[in-house]
Design a protein around this motif. Structure first.
Motif, PDB file in Angstrom:
ATOM      1  N   MET A   1      -8.704   0.911   0.787  1.00 40.46           N
ATOM      2  CA  MET A   1      -8.782   2.112  -0.043  1.00 40.46           C
ATOM      3  C   MET A   1     -10.230   2.437  -0.358  1.00 40.46           C
ATOM      4  SD  MET A   1      -7.448   0.848  -3.755  1.00 40.46           S
ATOM      5  CE  MET A   1      -8.370   2.046  -4.665  1.00 40.46           C
TER       6      MET A   1
ATOM      7  N   GLY B   1      -6.156   5.835   0.846  1.00 41.14           N
ATOM      8  CA  GLY B   1      -5.770   4.482   1.202  1.00 41.14           C
ATOM      9  C   GLY B   1      -4.981   4.464   2.488  1.00 41.14           C
TER      10      GLY B   1
ATOM     11  N   VAL C   1      -1.577   6.486  -3.132  1.00 37.72           N
ATOM     12  CA  VAL C   1      -2.244   5.187  -2.989  1.00 37.72           C
ATOM     13  C   VAL C   1      -1.483   4.121  -3.783  1.00 37.72           C
ATOM     14  CG1 VAL C   1      -4.388   3.904  -3.444  1.00 37.72           C
ATOM     15  CG2 VAL C   1      -4.478   6.194  -2.427  1.00 37.72           C
TER      16      VAL C   1
END
Length: 170
Positions: free
Chosen positions: A37, A46, A7
């Motif tokens: 996310m 995400g 992420v």
């Protein structure tokens, strides 16, 4: 993508799209629509949403032809003029590999887009080769990514339709 590290890479890619890549969207890079996310079962996830590029079957295209390498060369030049080094393009000067094509997709209008900016960096480009420099020159003080893109394009142009850049299908 899942996990904090992945992420974070998407966050970095988002920063690139919203910063130095913004003026290239819809031309050299896909249009960026957003970063999303959340957390699912305690795991951070995400995703980013980009312009649809249906020409994404890079594994089926095989060895790129002269036009494809010319389009890639032009796109990489524009990327570097915008102050961005992709970081994953053209790792070798002596051969092309199938997986290198994964960073080049075709948009619905047929134009080329460069994708996957998780390792991209803002970059003051040292430039590529002079028009008549030998392809085997030492590349110190030059931009390797840009030079390797140029080397593959020049080999295609100089060699005509039967150019001999080694093709590694892995």
């Amino acid at each position: 993508m899942r996990g904090e590290r992945m992420v974070d890479q998407l966050r970095h890619e988002t920063e690139m799209y919203m910063g130095p890549l913004q003026k290239l969207q819809g031309q050299v890079v896909p249009i960026f629509y957003g970063f999303f996310m959340g957390t699912v079962e305690g795991v951070q996830i995400g995703c980013i949403v980009l312009e649809w590029c249906p020409g994404n079957e890079w594994m089926t295209f095989g060895k790129p032809d002269q036009k494809e390498l010319a389009d890639r060369w032009e796109a990489v030049q524009r990327l570097h003029r915008a102050g961005v080094k992709h970081g994953q393009l053209y790792k070798r000067r002596d051969s092309l590999r199938l997986w290198e094509g994964r960073h080049f997709l075709r948009a619905q209008d047929g134009t080329l887009r460069i994708v996957d900016f998780q390792q991209a960096r803002v970059h003051t480009c040292a430039g590529s080769m002079r028009p008549h420099e030998d392809l085997d020159i030492h590349l110190d003080h030059k931009c390797r990514e840009l030079c390797f893109a140029e080397i593959h394009w020049r080999r295609a142009v100089e060699g005509g339709p039967d150019f001999k850049t080694p093709w590694l299908p892995y």
